[in-house]
Write a protein that holds these residues in place. Structure first.
Motif, PDB file in Angstrom:
ATOM      1  N   LEU A 228       0.829  -1.191   0.000  1.00  0.00           N
ATOM      2  CA  LEU A 228       0.000   0.000   0.000  1.00  0.00           C
ATOM      3  C   LEU A 228       0.872   1.253   0.000  1.00  0.00           C
ATOM      4  CD1 LEU A 228      -2.674  -1.050   2.665  1.00  0.00           C
ATOM      5  CD2 LEU A 228      -2.860  -1.176   0.180  1.00  0.00           C
ATOM      6  N   ASN A 235      -6.225   6.985   5.978  1.00  0.00           N
ATOM      7  CA  ASN A 235      -7.046   6.058   5.193  1.00  0.00           C
ATOM      8  C   ASN A 235      -6.331   4.728   4.981  1.00  0.00           C
ATOM      9  OD1 ASN A 235      -9.216   7.839   4.904  1.00  0.00           O
ATOM     10  ND2 ASN A 235      -8.288   8.806   3.101  1.00  0.00           N
ATOM     11  N   THR A 236      -5.002   4.782   4.848  1.00  0.00           N
ATOM     12  CA  THR A 236      -4.224   3.549   4.694  1.00  0.00           C
ATOM     13  C   THR A 236      -4.326   2.700   5.951  1.00  0.00           C
ATOM     14  OG1 THR A 236      -2.663   4.615   3.175  1.00  0.00           O
ATOM     15  CG2 THR A 236      -1.927   2.593   4.268  1.00  0.00           C
ATOM     16  N   GLU A 239      -7.554   0.945   5.932  1.00  0.00           N
ATOM     17  CA  GLU A 239      -7.512  -0.120   4.921  1.00  0.00           C
ATOM     18  C   GLU A 239      -6.740  -1.332   5.440  1.00  0.00           C
ATOM     19  OE1 GLU A 239      -6.261  -0.753   0.208  1.00  0.00           O
ATOM     20  OE2 GLU A 239      -6.045   1.216   1.164  1.00  0.00           O
ATOM     21  N   ILE A 242      -8.985  -3.157   8.008  1.00  0.00           N
ATOM     22  CA  ILE A 242     -10.100  -3.877   7.395  1.00  0.00           C
ATOM     23  C   ILE A 242      -9.613  -5.083   6.605  1.00  0.00           C
ATOM     24  CG2 ILE A 242     -11.921  -3.709   5.658  1.00  0.00           C
ATOM     25  CD1 ILE A 242     -12.440  -0.860   6.623  1.00  0.00           C
ATOM     26  N   ASP A 243      -8.525  -4.912   5.847  1.00  0.00           N
ATOM     27  CA  ASP A 243      -7.995  -6.037   5.063  1.00  0.00           C
ATOM     28  C   ASP A 243      -7.501  -7.154   5.977  1.00  0.00           C
ATOM     29  OD1 ASP A 243      -8.584  -4.694   2.761  1.00  0.00           O
ATOM     30  OD2 ASP A 243      -6.520  -4.154   2.258  1.00  0.00           O
TER      31      ASP A 243
END
Length: 331
Positions: A228, A235-236, A239, A242-243
């Protein structure tokens, strides 16, 4: 000639399952050990000509047993039986002298095939049926072994996606009151700041929440492994959470559902808190965490500063269904 067979596993359920899958006409004397140190004592006492060895155990794990047997040239043929199905786990145990690797839960066909492949059954007479002693298994032990297998499924998926080796603990399983759950959460606090993700799940008679506690120091390393951009971006971080949650929670629940022969539906993940303390997290969410069956897994990635804690919290109403589903394993 009767063969001395040793089953070395900290789980009573795993020992019982293993004993049941051995060939019925194999002339053996069965011995048991609940950790690696006990296992080595049994091998040295001549009670482990053939050993079925777990990897994740207290006192001394399976890797240490294999290393000691190899270094001291102890007389034991060792077959690893584990829920850790990562490719690198296979490679490590083979390098340490294990004959082969069988994933949990074991099957009679897999055991029979390996014993025949290595000519081990030829060492025994086939005129008598093995009599295995009664092994008592309680709900907590059964749930811990279920969690152990599910943990391995989740780690294997994460390892393959990121090309890493995931270090696995012994799952911690307990029925907790909310005050005890608070203490459990506080015990996961390795540094002052964490971020947390929650995802509800429900099946036929079983419901709960999966809670992923992500240590903030892990974000940059994890973002790089995931490829990423801008690892410091807010926001990363979301992410990454969540991932990681999708992989660990989804695979863990799938591992449980396969063993209990049931399906789970999952809600959308919800970020509970970012860069907060465990105390803040507890204060904001304690009302919905009452008496619960908790499965706690601490995942770490080898050679990286990545550490996250996965807790599965089953509602008190789920306990009767879990008891029923596990009944065939407890008999």
């Amino acid at each position: 000639m009767t063969v001395q067979v040793l089953i070395c596993d900290d789980s009573a359920l795993a020992r019982k399952q293993m004993a049941r899958t051995l060939p019925k006409d194999w002339d053996i004397e069965l011995n048991y050990a609940t950790n690696g140190a006990e296992g080595l004592d049994a091998i040295r006492a001549g009670k482990g000509e053939v050993v079925f060895l777990d990897l994740n155990m207290p006192v001394m794990d399976g890797y240490e047993v294999l290393q000691t047997v190899q270094q001291q040239d102890l007389p034991a043929l060792i077959i690893v039986v584990s829920g850790d199905i990562q490719l690198r786990a296979h490679q490590k145990v083979k390098a340490l002298g294990a004959l082969d690797f069988i994933q949990k839960p074991v099957s009679a066909d897999a055991i029979s095939h390996i014993l025949q492949e290595y000519g081990i059954l030829e060492l025994a007479q086939t005129s008598t049926e093995t009599q295995s002693p009664m092994i008592e298994v309680d709900l907590r032990d059964a749930c811990q072994e279920i969690a152990n297998v599910a943990m391995g499924r989740a780690a294997d998926l994460l390892a393959r996606l990121l090309d890493v080796f995931v270090l696995l603990p012994i799952p911690n399983v307990n029925v907790l009151e909310v005050s005890e759950l608070t203490m459990t959460l506080k015990a996961t606090e390795a540094n002052p700041q964490i971020s947390a993700l929650c995802q509800g799940f429900i099946g036929a008679g079983i419901a709960g929440e999966a809670l992923l506690l992500f240590h903030d120091a892990s974000f940059q390393d994890m973002a790089k492994l995931m490829g990423l951009a801008n690892p410091d971006d807010a926001n990363t971080e979301i992410e990454v959470m969540i991932d990681t949650g999708n992989v660990l929670i989804g695979a863990f629940l799938n591992g449980i559902s396969e063993q209990l022969d049931m399906k789970f539906s999952q809600a959308h993940p919800v970020v509970l808190g970012r860069h907060c303390t465990v105390n803040d997290l507890i204060h904001d969410n304690a009302e919905k965490w009452q008496r619960t069956l908790a499965m706690e897994i601490n995942y770490r990635i080898e050679d990286h500063d990545i550490h996250c804690d996965l807790l599965l919290l089953f509602t008190e109403d789920s306990l009767p269904t879990l008891n029923y589903k596990l009944g065939y394993l407890l008999d």
